[in-house]
Motif scaffolding. Structure first.
Motif, PDB file in Angstrom:
ATOM      1  N   PRO A 253      11.384 -25.042 -26.669  1.00 50.09           N
ATOM      2  CA  PRO A 253      12.513 -24.104 -26.648  1.00 50.09           C
ATOM      3  C   PRO A 253      12.307 -22.886 -27.553  1.00 50.09           C
ATOM      4  CG  PRO A 253      13.126 -26.181 -27.721  1.00 50.09           C
ATOM      5  CD  PRO A 253      11.817 -26.408 -27.064  1.00 50.09           C
ATOM      6  N   GLU A 254      11.511 -23.025 -28.593  1.00 47.34           N
ATOM      7  CA  GLU A 254      11.320 -21.919 -29.540  1.00 47.34           C
ATOM      8  C   GLU A 254      10.132 -21.037 -29.169  1.00 47.34           C
ATOM      9  OE1 GLU A 254      13.370 -21.940 -32.572  1.00 47.34           O
ATOM     10  OE2 GLU A 254      14.405 -23.385 -31.249  1.00 47.34           O
ATOM     11  N   GLU A 256       8.144 -18.287 -27.902  1.00 41.76           N
ATOM     12  CA  GLU A 256       8.443 -16.920 -27.424  1.00 41.76           C
ATOM     13  C   GLU A 256       7.793 -16.608 -26.082  1.00 41.76           C
ATOM     14  OE1 GLU A 256      10.599 -14.982 -28.578  1.00 41.76           O
ATOM     15  OE2 GLU A 256      11.042 -16.168 -30.387  1.00 41.76           O
ATOM     16  N   ARG A 259      10.119 -18.681 -23.421  1.00 45.30           N
ATOM     17  CA  ARG A 259      11.565 -18.814 -23.572  1.00 45.30           C
ATOM     18  C   ARG A 259      12.347 -18.235 -22.385  1.00 45.30           C
ATOM     19  NH1 ARG A 259      13.335 -17.671 -29.670  1.00 45.30           N
ATOM     20  NH2 ARG A 259      15.584 -18.027 -29.503  1.00 45.30           N
ATOM     21  N   HIS A 260      11.898 -17.092 -21.947  1.00 45.35           N
ATOM     22  CA  HIS A 260      12.629 -16.413 -20.872  1.00 45.35           C
ATOM     23  C   HIS A 260      12.485 -17.121 -19.525  1.00 45.35           C
ATOM     24  CE1 HIS A 260       8.493 -15.006 -20.651  1.00 45.35           C
ATOM     25  NE2 HIS A 260       8.720 -14.612 -19.419  1.00 45.35           N
ATOM     26  N   ALA A 279      13.264 -26.926 -21.202  1.00 43.48           N
ATOM     27  CA  ALA A 279      12.858 -26.795 -22.600  1.00 43.48           C
ATOM     28  C   ALA A 279      12.989 -28.153 -23.266  1.00 43.48           C
ATOM     29  CB  ALA A 279      13.735 -25.768 -23.310  1.00 43.48           C
TER      30      ALA A 279
END
Length: 695
Positions: A253-254, A256, A259-260, A279
Motif C-alpha cells: 500500500p505504501e 509509490e 499506489r495509483h 494492496a
RNA sequence: GGGCGGAUAGCUCAGCGGUAGAGCAUCGCCCUUACAAGGCGAGGGUCGCAGGUUCGAAACCUGCUCCGCCCACCA
C-alpha cells in the motif's frame, strides 16, 4: 548390565567349585541362554496391584512394524533397559511396556510395493477389505521380529503387556479421544489449504513436510496488462504454472510505484479473465522482486491468507495427481512441471517476458517419498491445537515435566507457542478409520460406534468417512492407551504418569509434544515426569543413517559379531549429553574386550573359591590386608560414582566408572595382589581374599 | 531470517577454573597357571582462531572461521 547376572548365577559357589566357565566370553552362547531364562522365568512382568513398592514405569516408544530395528532402537533399548534394571534392582515396582506402531503411510506403501512386485496388483485392484487383510497378514509375519530383536538385545520388557496401536483396546481409545475432542469442538472438519503429496495421494501435517533448501529455481518476471490499456504491471514469481489460478495481483500500500494502480484491474495474460490489483502490506515486500505479486489463493499458503483478507476467489487449477485441471486453459492436462515450462513459453510468445534470474527457493517435499508437495484446497479433519498446547506449555514451565538435556526445553516451548492446527486425516486405508458418518444430505455424525441414523436428520444409510487418522494421533495416546484407558485400570493407577520418556530428539514435535497435550487433556496429568532425549546415532562419518543412503547398520549384525553386552556398553559409553553419537566399530571391539575381561575376572574368582562358602566368611576379618581394604573402598566409590551418574542421566560417566574400576583397579591391581594370599600358606589371608572376591 | 550443538592425541570421544585423559591404532618388551579379546612400558596434543576476565582457562566472557542439526509463509 547382563554380565552381572551371568557371572553370579553361572557359578554361584555352594561350598565348592561352580560350573566351569569357558576360557573366553562366548557371547552367543551366554546371551542366548540368559535371554531364554529370563523369558521362561517371566521375571519382568510388573504387578499393577502391588502398591507396597514405589513404581517406576517406562513405555517403549513403539517401533514401526514396517521393518527391523536400527541402531537408534538399540540405543533406546539399551538406555531404557539400563534404567529399568537399575530401578528394579533398587526395589521399585518396575514396568517397561513394549509395543509396536502401525505406521500408517509407511506400512501401506511397503505392502503396496510388495503386492505390485509379487502379484502385480494395486490396492485398488484388491479393494479396501482385501487389501487390509493383506496388511494384517504382513504385520503378523513381520511384527514379531521386533520382539525377537529386543530379546536379542537383552531388553527386560514386560512382554505380557505388549500392545499394538491398532489392536482392539487402542483402537477403542482412539475413537474415544476423537469423539470427545469433537464434542468439545477441538476436532473439526474444514475445507482449507493443506500440504498434499501428489504421489502418496494424501494430505500431510506440517511436520511431514521437509524443506529442501538446495533447490535451484528461477524467479520469472511477467507483465500483466492493465485492462484500461494504460500500461502494465510486472510481477515476479517462482511458480508460473499457478498463474492460471491467479485471482489478484498484490502490491504494498505504501509503494509509490504502484499506489495509483490499486483498485484497477489487469487482464490475465493467458486466460480471458480480469483480476483486481489489491494492496496488502503483510504479503508484499516492496524490496523483493518487482514489488508486485501475483496472488493464487488456492495454491499458496500466503496467498490463501491474502485471499481471506481481500475476499478473493479460490480457483483450483491443479488436481490431486499433480496435473493441471480443466481450469488451467492452455496447459490443462499437463503435469505441473511440464506446465511450468509451457507457461513460460507462452509468456515469451506473447512478449510479456520481463526477465529471469536464478533464485534459490525452499521446496516442501514429502517426508516419505521426496515428492514436491502441492498446497491444495481440501476438506480435512483438524485438531484445534491451541487449547491443548496451553497446559502442555505450563506443565513444562512449572517443572511437572522436565527435559534432559534441558536445552530441548526451548525447542519444545518455541514450537508449542507457535503451533498450528493439526491436520489429522489421511487418504489411506491402513490406520484408524475416522469415526464419522455421512448421510445422503451430507450431515456428519461422529460416534464411538456405527450409528444407525444421522444425528441431524435421522436418515439411515450412513456412509463412514473413508479416511484414516494420522499415525501420530494414536501414538499421542500411547502412555495411557497402552495401560487400558478409557477403563480405570490398576495399571493406570499404579504406573501413570510414567517416570521417564526416553526417545530421540527428532520426534519432540511429532510425538513428545502431542503426548503431553493428550495426556494432560485426557488424564489430567502429564504423561511422564522426565523426557530424556538421546542423541542420534550416526555412522562413523557422522552421517545420519538412512535406508536411502545405505549406511544403516543392523544392530543384530553387531550383537552377533561382538555380543549384545559389547554393543550396549558401547552405546552407553558414547551417550554423552548434547552430542550426537558416531559409532565406530573400534569402540565396540574395545568393549567386547571389556566383557571378556569381566568374564575372566569372574572365572578367576570362581577358580579360587574352593572350600569357601559364602555364609561363613566375614568380610574384612582380622587377616584382611591393605589390598583387601583398598579394593572394597574403591568398589564403594565406583558404585557411588555410577549411581550418581545414572541419577543425572550421564550414561557415559556411569560406563566409565564401571570400566575404570573393573579393569584398572580390580583386575590390574587387586587380582594380582590377591594371588599372593590365595596361593600362599596363610589360610586366614586366603580367606580374607576369598571373601573379598565373593563380594 | 531465527535457534541449537560441535571443533581436544592418527581415529572415536571424555574432561568444562587448578600440573592435558580413555579406548582403538602405532612402537618396544613379555605366550610364568583369570584373560593374547591379555600384561608391562613408550611415543604422540601450542585443547579451531583472535582478544578479554583470573594468581591460574581446554574449561568463563566477547568476536571470528569452519562443520552439523532444527525451526521459519520472502513471492
Amino acid at each position: 548390565m547382563m554380565l552381572e547376572g551371568d557371572a553370579s548365577a553361572a557359578g554361584a559357589p555352594e561350598g565348592g567349585l561352580g560350573p566351569r566357565l569357558s576360557k573366553g566370553y562366548e557371547h552367543r552362547e551366554v546371551e542366548a541362554r540368559w535371554s531364554r531364562a529370563w523369558k521362561e522365568g517371566g521375571y519382568f512382568h510388573a504387578d499393577a496391584t502391588d502398591r507396597s513398592r514405589p513404581p517406576f514405569s517406562i513405555v517403549l516408544p513403539p517401533p514401526n512394524v514396517t521393518g527391523s530395528l536400527h541402531l537408534g532402537h538399540a540405543l533406546t533399548a539399551t538406555i531404557q533397559d539400563l534404567l529399568a534394571r537399575w530401578k528394579r534392582m533398587s526395589g521399585f515396582n518396575t514396568l517397561w511396556l513394549p509395543g509396536t506402531d502401525h505406521a500408517g503411510i509407511a506400512t501401506q506403501m511397503i505392502v503396496e510395493k510388495e503386492l505390485q512386485r509379487t502379484e502385480g496388483v494395486s490396492r485398488h485392484d484388491l479393494g479396501r477389505a482385501e487389501f487390509l487383510k493383506r496388511v494384517w497378514a504382513w504385520k503378523e509375519k513381520y511384527g514379531s521380529r521386533i520382539a525377537e530383536q529386543h530379546e536379542a538385545l537383552g531388553a527386560s520388557l514386560d512382554w505380557e503387556r505388549e500392545r499394538f496401536t491398532m489392536d482392539e483396546g487402542l483402537s477403542r481409545a482412539v475413537r474415544e479421544v476423537f469423539v470427545r475432542l469433537h464434542e468439545e469442538g477441538l476436532v473439526y472438519r474444514e475445507r482449507k489449504l493443506i500440504n498434499w503429496c501428489p504421489r502418496c495421494r494424501t494430505a500431510l501435517s506440517d511436520l511431514e513436510v521437509t524443506r529442501d533448501e538446495a533447490h535451484q529455481g528461477e524467479l520469472w518476471s511477467f507483465a500483466y496488462q492493465l485492462s484500461d490499456g494504460s500500461g502494465e504491471i510486472v510481477v515476479a514469481t517462482t511458480r508460473p504454472e499457478t498463474m492460471l489460478g491467479d485471482t489478484a495481483v498484490a502490491v504494498h500500500p505504501e509503494d509509490e510505484r504502484y499506489r495509483h494502480l490499486v483498485g484497477k484491474k489487469v487482464v490475465h495474460p493467458l486466460i480471458d479473465r480480469e483480476i483486481p490489483i489489491v494492496a496488502d502490506a503483510i504479503l508484499v515486500d516492496p524490496a523483493f522482486g518487482t514489488g508486485a505479486v501475483k496472488v493464487t489463493p488456492a495454491h499458496d499458503f500466503n496467498d490463501f491468507e491474502v485471499g481471506k483478507r481481500h475476499d478473493l476467489e479460490l480457483l483450483t487449477v491443479i488436481d490431486l495427481d499433480g496435473t493441471m485441471n480443466a481450469e488451467a486453459g492452455p496447459v490443462a492436462g499437463m503435469d505441473r512441471f511440464e506446465a511450468r515450462r509451457r507457461v513460460k513459453e507462452l509468456i515469451v510468445e506473447k512478449g510479456l517476458d520481463r526477465g529471469t534470474k536464478a533464485h534459490v527457493l525452499p521446496l516442501g517435499k514429502c517426508q516419505r517419498c521426496e515428492t514436491v508437495l502441492e498446497p491444495l484446497l481440501s476438506q480435512q479433519w483438524f485438531v484445534k491445537i491451541a487449547p491443548l498446547a496451553g497446559p502442555a506449555v505450563a506443565a513444562v514451565q512449572d517443572g511437572s515435566t522436565r527435559f534432559i538435556p534441558e536445552g530441548w526445553t526451548n525447542t519444545y516451548m518455541a514450537w508449542m507457542r507457535d503451533i498450528h492446527d493439526w491436520c489429522i486425516s489421511r487418504q489411506l486405508w491402513w490406520g484408524h478409520q475416522i469415526p464419522a458418518w455421512y448421510c445422503a444430505d451430507g450431515h456428519v455424525t461422529v460416534d464411538r460406534s456405527t450409528p444407525p441414523a444421522c444425528s441431524t436428520c435421522g436418515k439411515g444409510g450412513l456412509r463412514q468417512d473413508e479416511d484414516v487418522l494420522d499415525t501420530w494421533f494414536s501414538s499421542a495416546l500411547w502412555p495411557f492407551s497402552t495401560m487400558g484407558w478409557p477403563e480405570k485400570t490398576d495399571t493406570l493407577r499404579t504406573f501413570y504418569p510414567t517416570s521417564v520418556m526416553e526417545t530421540g530428539h527428532d520426534i519432540i514435535f511429532f510425538w513428545v509434544a502431542r503426548m503431553m497435550m493428550m495426556g494432560l487433556h485426557f488424564m489430567g496429568e502429564v504423561p511422564f515426569r522426565v523426557v530424556y532425549l538421546h542423541p542420534m546415532v550416526r555412522d562413523e562419518k557422522g552421517q545420519k543413517m538412512s535406508k536411502t543412503k545405505g549406511n544403516v547398520i543392523d544392530p543384530l549384525v553387531i550383537t552377533e559379531r561382538y555380543g549384545a553386552d559389547a554393543l550396549r556398553f558401547t552405546l552407553a559409553a558414547l551417550t554423552a549429553q548434547g552430542r550426537d553419537l558416531k559409532l565406530a566399530t573400534e569402540r565396540i571391539e574395545g568393549y567386547r574386550a571389556f566383557a571378556n575381561k569381566l568374564w575372566n575376572a569372574t572365572r578367576f574368582a570362581l577358580m579360587n573359591l574352593q572350600g569357601f562358602s559364602v555364609g561363613d566368611g566375614e568380610l574384612l576379618g582380622p587377616a584382611a590386608g591393605p589390598a583387601d581394604r583398598w579394593i572394597l573402598a574403591r568398589l564403594q566409590r565406583a558404585v557411588n560414582e555410577t549411581l550418581d551418574a545414572l541419577e543425572g542421566y550421564r550414561f557415559n560417566d556411569a560406563a566409565a566408572a564401571m570400566y575404570a574400576f573393573v579393569w584398572h583397579e580390580l583386575c590390574d591391581w587387586y587380582i594380582e595382589l590377591a594371588k599372593e594370599a590365595l596361593y600362599g600358606d596363610e589360610p586366614r589371608a586366603k580367606r580374607a581374599a576369598q571373601s573379598v572376591l565373593t563380594h
